[in-house]
Design an enzyme around this catalytic site. Structure first.
Site, short mmCIF file in Angstrom:
data_model
loop_
_atom_site.label_atom_id
_atom_site.label_comp_id
_atom_site.label_asym_id
_atom_site.label_seq_id
_atom_site.Cartn_x
_atom_site.Cartn_y
_atom_site.Cartn_z
N ASP A 122 -12.95 -1.92 7.62
CA ASP A 122 -11.69 -2.55 7.22
C ASP A 122 -11.49 -3.81 8.05
O ASP A 122 -11.76 -3.81 9.26
CB ASP A 122 -10.51 -1.58 7.45
CG ASP A 122 -9.32 -1.93 6.61
OD1 ASP A 122 -8.96 -1.13 5.72
OD2 ASP A 122 -8.74 -3.02 6.82
N ALA A 173 13.84 14.68 -14.34
CA ALA A 173 14.69 13.49 -14.51
C ALA A 173 15.23 13.06 -13.15
O ALA A 173 15.32 13.85 -12.22
CB ALA A 173 15.85 13.83 -15.44
N LYS A 232 -4.98 -2.17 12.47
CA LYS A 232 -5.16 -0.76 12.06
C LYS A 232 -6.38 -0.16 12.77
O LYS A 232 -6.37 1.01 13.14
CB LYS A 232 -5.37 -0.67 10.55
CG LYS A 232 -4.11 -0.90 9.72
CD LYS A 232 -4.45 -0.69 8.25
CE LYS A 232 -3.32 -1.04 7.33
NZ LYS A 232 -3.75 -1.07 5.92
N PHE A 245 -7.77 9.81 -8.56
CA PHE A 245 -6.55 10.37 -9.14
C PHE A 245 -5.71 11.08 -8.08
O PHE A 245 -4.99 12.02 -8.38
CB PHE A 245 -6.91 11.34 -10.29
CG PHE A 245 -7.70 10.67 -11.38
CD1 PHE A 245 -7.09 9.80 -12.28
CD2 PHE A 245 -9.07 10.88 -11.51
CE1 PHE A 245 -7.83 9.17 -13.28
CE2 PHE A 245 -9.82 10.25 -12.50
CZ PHE A 245 -9.19 9.39 -13.39
N CYS A 261 1.79 2.72 -7.34
CA CYS A 261 0.79 2.92 -8.40
C CYS A 261 1.36 2.86 -9.82
O CYS A 261 0.95 2.01 -10.62
CB CYS A 261 0.09 4.25 -8.20
SG CYS A 261 -0.61 4.40 -6.55
N ARG A 275 6.25 1.13 -0.15
CA ARG A 275 5.81 0.06 -1.06
C ARG A 275 6.33 0.31 -2.47
O ARG A 275 6.13 1.36 -3.04
CB ARG A 275 4.27 -0.02 -1.09
CG ARG A 275 3.67 -0.53 0.21
CD ARG A 275 2.16 -0.45 0.15
NE ARG A 275 1.70 0.92 -0.03
CZ ARG A 275 0.47 1.24 -0.44
NH1 ARG A 275 -0.41 0.31 -0.68
NH2 ARG A 275 0.14 2.51 -0.57
C1 UGA Z 1 0.23 8.42 -8.99
C2 UGA Z 1 -0.48 9.45 -9.91
O1 UGA Z 1 0.33 10.61 -10.01
C3 UGA Z 1 -1.86 9.81 -9.33
O2 UGA Z 1 -2.53 10.66 -10.24
C4 UGA Z 1 -2.67 8.52 -9.15
O3 UGA Z 1 -3.95 8.78 -8.61
C5 UGA Z 1 -1.91 7.59 -8.21
O4 UGA Z 1 -0.62 7.29 -8.80
C6 UGA Z 1 -2.70 6.32 -8.05
O5 UGA Z 1 -2.86 5.60 -9.04
O6 UGA Z 1 -3.23 6.07 -6.96
P1 UGA Z 1 1.63 8.59 -6.73
O7 UGA Z 1 1.98 7.17 -6.99
O8 UGA Z 1 1.16 8.98 -5.39
O9 UGA Z 1 0.49 9.08 -7.75
O10 UGA Z 1 2.95 9.43 -7.02
P2 UGA Z 1 3.49 10.36 -8.21
O11 UGA Z 1 3.46 11.75 -7.74
O12 UGA Z 1 2.82 10.05 -9.48
O13 UGA Z 1 5.02 9.93 -8.29
C7 UGA Z 1 5.36 8.60 -8.71
C8 UGA Z 1 6.86 8.48 -8.88
O14 UGA Z 1 7.32 9.24 -9.99
C9 UGA Z 1 7.69 8.95 -7.68
O15 UGA Z 1 8.72 8.02 -7.48
C10 UGA Z 1 8.25 10.27 -8.13
O16 UGA Z 1 9.47 10.60 -7.51
C11 UGA Z 1 8.45 10.00 -9.62
N1 UGA Z 1 8.51 11.22 -10.46
C12 UGA Z 1 7.45 12.06 -10.51
C13 UGA Z 1 9.63 11.48 -11.22
O17 UGA Z 1 10.61 10.71 -11.22
N2 UGA Z 1 9.66 12.59 -12.02
C14 UGA Z 1 8.61 13.45 -12.08
O18 UGA Z 1 8.71 14.45 -12.85
C15 UGA Z 1 7.48 13.18 -11.32
#
Ligand code: UGA
Length: 436
Positions: A34, A254, A39, A154, A262, A329
């Site tokens: 990196d 909700a 870091k 993922f 992401c 972020r």
């Molecule tokens: C997301 C995807 O879930 C991963 O599969 C993917 O690998 C990752 O992006 C990526 O592209 O690197 P992540 O961003 O860590 O993962 O978080 P999530 O768990 O997807 O949550 C995203 C947002 O959705 C959060 O703000 C969470 O609070 C919100 N959320 C999630 C809801 O509002 N309702 C839900 O039912 C689920």
């Protein structure tokens, strides 16, 4: 010990560091490169660049076993048979993905003059990127020595290590079947489907997955708005529809909407890519619009109860974009805080893992006059309302009779639907969730 040496470019970022630690745990000699000197220095002082459950233990163990090392020198990757590109691909102002770090990673690999190296792209990159990298290699007479494989990740933040060990599928895309099979062989647990396909398919699988998850969230949020009007409860409705296996229960909570580094970024990028092909991504744009609206609605709930927010004292619980991470972020908390400040509200923030303005990585003048509290009780004291934006499980353990007594006006607006409205009401707290 496994016989393959793996290199990681972007080895101290979210994807890169988890990838590095888990590969080392699998027995591969892993060199995480990196550019970030700060870091790099900190990881040798045992300070991780971000918090992720289970990661620290893996790093400590595998550094001690000399399977995992860190470097700021790309030449250290010269012995690697397999190099993962895990660099940042944030969007430019135009919405186009910024691939400069991916190209610079490829240049660094080409300068190693490698023989028989496979390069796996873990970063989320627009459809067609692997093909562009392959073309660059061909122009430099390196197409025989270096093979490009699209290998999207993922992992979710907060469960990244667990997700690594229990993938739902492994996707590898390349015009070299041998290279794709090699990448898939690195870690594909039995029973886990492996999709070996073209790089374009692999790249699009990643975008479409995140866009679909975002779509589920915006869908349930739109139904939640209907619930509020019609006197229904979104939590029951969500359960009722999710039990149909064709729909599934996940991502139907909700709330204040999706955020983080992401889902929103990838959705915007997919929209941009579709428009480049003169397509009209109507659904994807609506998903974004609903999400924006959801953030505004949560502030509207405060206004509906408190009137003008000028000089109103609001406690905001939660800065991280979701629990079990200190990642701020693109957190929804930031635009919501800015909105509150623009209305003249006096805001005090609590987050168990994000404890200071420096940790948010945003300039202090962008979020002026915010107070920080080390405890949720401290944040709630003498406040006109609490606004919950991150579903930290610690909030469930709090004494809400005490909270009612220390607030000047017992109002909770819950953007994560964490509590039972009836219980709150019985304590004398006015409780407003989303879609309930
Ligand atoms: C997301 C995807 O879930 C991963 O599969 C993917 O690998 C990752 O992006 C990526 O592209 O690197 P992540 O961003 O860590 O993962 O978080 P999530 O768990 O997807 O949550 C995203 C947002 O959705 C959060 O703000 C969470 O609070 C919100 N959320 C999630 C809801 O509002 N309702 C839900 O039912 C689920």
């Amino acid at each position: 010990m496994n016989n393959i040496t793996a290199g990681i470019i972007g080895g101290l970022g979210h994807i890169g560091l988890i990838q590095a630690a888990c590969l080392a745990e699998l027995g591969y000699v892993t060199i995480a490169y990196d550019k970030d000197q700060n870091k790099f220095k900190k990881i040798h002082e045992k300070i991780l660049p971000f918090q992720e459950p289970g990661l620290e233990e893996l790093i400590t163990k595998n550094m001690a076993k000399k399977r995992l090392s860190f470097t700021t020198n790309p030449e250290s990757l010269s012995q690697a048979e397999l190099i993962y590109i895990c660099v940042n691909t944030s969007p430019l102002a135009s919405g186009e993905t910024n691939l400069s770090q991916v190209f610079s990673a490829l240049n660094e690999i080409m300068e190693l003059s490698p023989k028989k190296t496979t390069v796996a792209i873990k970063s989320t990159v627009p459809v067609g990127t692997a093909a562009i990298l392959t073309k660059i290699l061909a122009e430099n007479n390196l197409a025989e020595d270096i093979k490009i494989v699209s290998n999207p990740e993922f992992l979710s933040e907060g469960s990244g290590v667990t997700d690594f060990w229990h993938p739902t599928r492994v996707v590898v895309g390349s015009d070299s079947r041998k290279a794709a099979e090699f990448v898939a062989s690195i870690y594909s647990p039995p029973q886990v489907p492996v999709i070996i396909t073209s790089s374009e398919n692999a790249e699009l699988i990643k975008y479409a997955s995140n866009a679909f998850l975002a779509t589920k969230i915006s869908f349930i949020n739109e139904i939640a708005r209907f619930c509020e009007r019609a006197g229904a409860d979104i939590r029951v409705v969500s359960k009722g529809i999710g039990l149909d296996p064709r729909i599934g229960t996940d991502f139907l909570e909700a709330g204040a909407g999706f955020s983080g580094p992401c889902l929103e970024k990838d959705l915007k990028s997919l929209i941009f890519q579709a428009e480049m092909y003169h397509e009209k991504p109507i659904l994807l744009k609506s998903v974004l619009d609903i999400n924006e609206q959801q953030r505004k609605n949560i502030v509207k709930k405060l206004e509906n109860s408190l009137g003008r927010l000028e000089r109103k004292k609001i406690a905001v619980w939660g800065m991280a974009f979701k629990p079990e991470t200190d990642d701020v972020r693109s957190s929804h908390s930031l635009p919501i805080l800015k909105h509150l400040l623009s209305m003249g509200a006096l805001v005090t923030v609590h987050d168990p893992w994000v404890r200071s303005p420096e940790q948010t990585g945003i300039a202090e003048n962008e979020l002026p006059e915010i107070s920080w509290s080390a405890s949720p009780y401290g944040a709630a004291e003498n406040k006109d309302a609490i606004l919950i934006l991150t579903a930290w499980s610690d909030y469930r353990k709090l004494d809400f009779s005490k909270i009612k007594n220390i607030m000047s006006n017992p109002l909770i607006v819950d953007g994560r639907n964490m509590f039972d409205p009836e219980k709150m009401q019985s304590l004398g707290i006015k409780y407003l969730g989303v879609g309930i």
